[in-house]
Design a protein around this motif. Structure first.
Motif, mmCIF file in Angstrom:
data_model
loop_
_atom_site.group_PDB
_atom_site.id
_atom_site.type_symbol
_atom_site.label_atom_id
_atom_site.label_comp_id
_atom_site.label_asym_id
_atom_site.label_seq_id
_atom_site.Cartn_x
_atom_site.Cartn_y
_atom_site.Cartn_z
ATOM 1 N N MET A 104 0.842 -1.192 0.000
ATOM 2 C CA MET A 104 0.000 0.000 0.000
ATOM 3 C C MET A 104 0.878 1.243 0.000
ATOM 4 S SD MET A 104 -2.818 0.912 -0.432
ATOM 5 C CE MET A 104 -4.409 1.414 0.048
ATOM 6 N N TRP A 143 1.883 -0.527 -10.750
ATOM 7 C CA TRP A 143 1.010 -1.039 -9.679
ATOM 8 C C TRP A 143 -0.406 -0.917 -10.217
ATOM 9 C CZ3 TRP A 143 1.762 -4.026 -5.699
ATOM 10 C CH2 TRP A 143 0.787 -4.127 -4.698
ATOM 11 N N GLY A 164 5.385 -3.198 -5.557
ATOM 12 C CA GLY A 164 4.972 -3.713 -4.257
ATOM 13 C C GLY A 164 5.540 -5.108 -4.119
ATOM 14 N N ALA A 165 5.248 -5.749 -2.971
ATOM 15 C CA ALA A 165 5.781 -7.096 -2.757
ATOM 16 C C ALA A 165 4.890 -8.153 -3.395
ATOM 17 C CB ALA A 165 5.913 -7.364 -1.265
ATOM 18 N N GLY A 166 3.585 -7.920 -3.368
ATOM 19 C CA GLY A 166 2.657 -8.907 -3.917
ATOM 20 C C GLY A 166 2.436 -8.659 -5.401
ATOM 21 N N MET A 172 10.290 -2.986 3.657
ATOM 22 C CA MET A 172 9.004 -3.490 4.150
ATOM 23 C C MET A 172 9.173 -4.482 5.299
ATOM 24 S SD MET A 172 6.507 -3.847 0.860
ATOM 25 C CE MET A 172 7.551 -3.843 -0.572
ATOM 26 N N ARG A 183 -3.072 -10.660 2.497
ATOM 27 C CA ARG A 183 -4.131 -10.259 1.588
ATOM 28 C C ARG A 183 -5.487 -10.652 2.166
ATOM 29 N NH1 ARG A 183 -0.997 -7.319 -0.312
ATOM 30 N NH2 ARG A 183 -0.212 -7.201 -2.443
ATOM 31 N N HIS A 189 -4.637 -1.307 5.267
ATOM 32 C CA HIS A 189 -3.599 -1.809 4.350
ATOM 33 C C HIS A 189 -2.353 -0.905 4.376
ATOM 34 C CE1 HIS A 189 -2.911 -4.338 0.484
ATOM 35 N NE2 HIS A 189 -1.756 -4.010 1.033
ATOM 36 N N ALA A 240 2.965 -2.490 5.649
ATOM 37 C CA ALA A 240 4.294 -2.157 5.103
ATOM 38 C C ALA A 240 4.077 -1.445 3.773
ATOM 39 C CB ALA A 240 5.123 -3.417 4.898
HETATM 40 C C1 OXD Z 1 2.444 -4.991 -1.330
HETATM 41 C C2 OXD Z 1 1.379 -4.288 -0.671
HETATM 42 O O1 OXD Z 1 3.544 -4.426 -1.424
HETATM 43 O O2 OXD Z 1 0.419 -4.883 -0.217
HETATM 44 O O3 OXD Z 1 2.231 -6.118 -1.774
HETATM 45 O O4 OXD Z 1 1.483 -3.070 -0.542
#
Ligand code: OXD
Ligand code: NDP
Length: 338
Positions: free
Chosen positions: A1, A70, A90-92, A121, A253, A301, A304
């Motif tokens: 986020m 994103w 982002g990470a996901g 993060m 998530r 959200h 991180a």
């Molecule tokens: C991510 C998020 O980085 O949820 O995946 O922000």
């Protein structure tokens, strides 16, 4: 986020007015619903002076070397097979991969996909998880309830030995959260696809070992990626397998958690408290009973966030490797889903 900031349209920023001999400009497309490309440009150029960023807009089909995205619109990446890489900011990566069923050509074929690995993060996740686990361990919720009744009543102390923390997902973030909590004296275990060897942390691997992982887990922390295998994993069956008076911390998530099953487990006493950062629908609708449940805590959200300076350094380093002909490690495995 991400922190809110308006994306400026069509910013096309050059490092210098002219390119120095031997420095081929690196053209980078940028799309983020809230990030401001003008903030990212100097951060990337600090490491990659010949980078030229432009915010993608509908109809922009001009060539580019890389894309930073994103939640990109469908039209942005489709057919861009000449990109050298796509970086998810982002990470996901589920925001892209979950759309492939509907739009199989959303991602150009043959273009490697990368994501943010840690980039600040992990420390944020550690802060979040440690502060909440300590909050439950020191019974601050119980004391808050007593305070509402003006009751001065020392409660029985919880023991670390009865407070086993189980971390679902032991990758970049889950692994570091697990280790930090171990440092606070809690028995810690983790569950992942492959076996881990974090010091003094019990590792469970694969679907066959999930039940054993859950048995004896008092505090469940979720840091799995959202994939077809993990969606809905925190359901009535899983919650019933935890220790009594369990706690649930969902940092990954909303798709992982069956919210109605959590509410039932809270109401039947199996789960004593939950802290949720992510939801099936975001923003969480005002009518959701989660908002009003006395033993649920909510953050929007923010567990991180992507930090632009750290993320830009990571992206620049990865691009430099690609430009030198060395592939960065840890490319997203699109088939695996993370
Ligand atoms: C991510 C998020 O980085 O949820 O995946 O922000
Ligand atoms: P990683 O890919 O590094 O780690 C994922 C972990 O999950 C790995 O240990 C992996 O196992 C494990 N895993 C994946 N699928 C399965 C499965 N089917 N069964 C068992 N284990 C599985 O991800 P990160 O740690 O970087 O990030 C995790 C998630 O955190 C992200 O996907 C994102 O959704 C969420 N996130 C949330 C944020 C927020 O603000 N709330 C911010 C940042 C991330 P193995 O190691 O064996 O591959």
């Amino acid at each position: 986020m991400f922190p809110a900031a308006a994306t400026k349209a069509a910013d096309f920023v050059m490092v210098r007015k002219t390119t120095l001999p031997g420095e081929t400009p690196v053209e980078i497309l940028f799309y983020h619903p809230t990030f401001d490309v003008t903030q990212w440009t100097p951060l990337l150029q600090r490491h990659l002076p010949h980078a030229r960023l432009r915010a993608w807009q509908t109809g922009d089909n001009a060539p580019a070397d890389y894309a930073l995205v994103w939640h990109p619109p469908y039209e942005m990446l489709r057919g861009r097979t000449h990109l050298k890489a796509i970086f998810v900011l982002g990470a996901g990566v589920d925001s892209l991969l979950s759309r492939l069923n509907e739009h199989p050509d959303l991602l150009p074929s043959g273009v490697p996909l990368y994501r943010m690995e840690d980039t600040g993060m992990a420390a944020q996740m550690q802060e979040y998880a440690v502060s909440q686990v300590l909050h439950w361990f020191r019974r601050f919720d119980d004391y808050a309830a007593l305070q509402r009744e003006a009751r001065w009543e020392p409660l029985e102390e919880y023991r670390h030995a009865d407070f086993t923390v189980g971390v679902l997902g032991a990758g970049v973030l889950g692994g570091q959260v697990a280790q930090r909590l171990r440092g606070w004296g809690f028995p810690v275990r983790c569950w992942s696809r492959s076996r881990k060897t974090y010091p003094d942390i019990e590792s469970f691997a694969g679907a066959d070992e999930l039940s054993a992982f859950l048995r004896g887990t008092r505090v469940l922390i979720n840091l799995l990626p959202n994939t077809p295998e993990t969606a809905g994993i925190i359901n009535a069956g899983l919650l019933a397998a935890l220790d009594d008076n369990a706690y649930v911390l969902n940092l990954a998530r909303g798709a992982h958690l069956v919210e109605d099953d959590l509410l039932s487990a809270l109401d039947n006493g199996k789960v004593k408290g939950a802290m949720l950062d992510v939801f099936q629908q975001e923003p969480l609708p005002a009518q959701s009973p989660l908002w009003r449940h006395p033993r649920v805590r909510i953050t929007p959200h923010v567990a991180a966030v992507t930090r632009p300076d750290e993320a830009a350094a990571f992206i620049a380093q990865s691009i430099s490797r690609i430009e030198r002909g060395d592939a960065p490690q840890n490319q997203v495995d699109v088939t695996r889903g993370y």
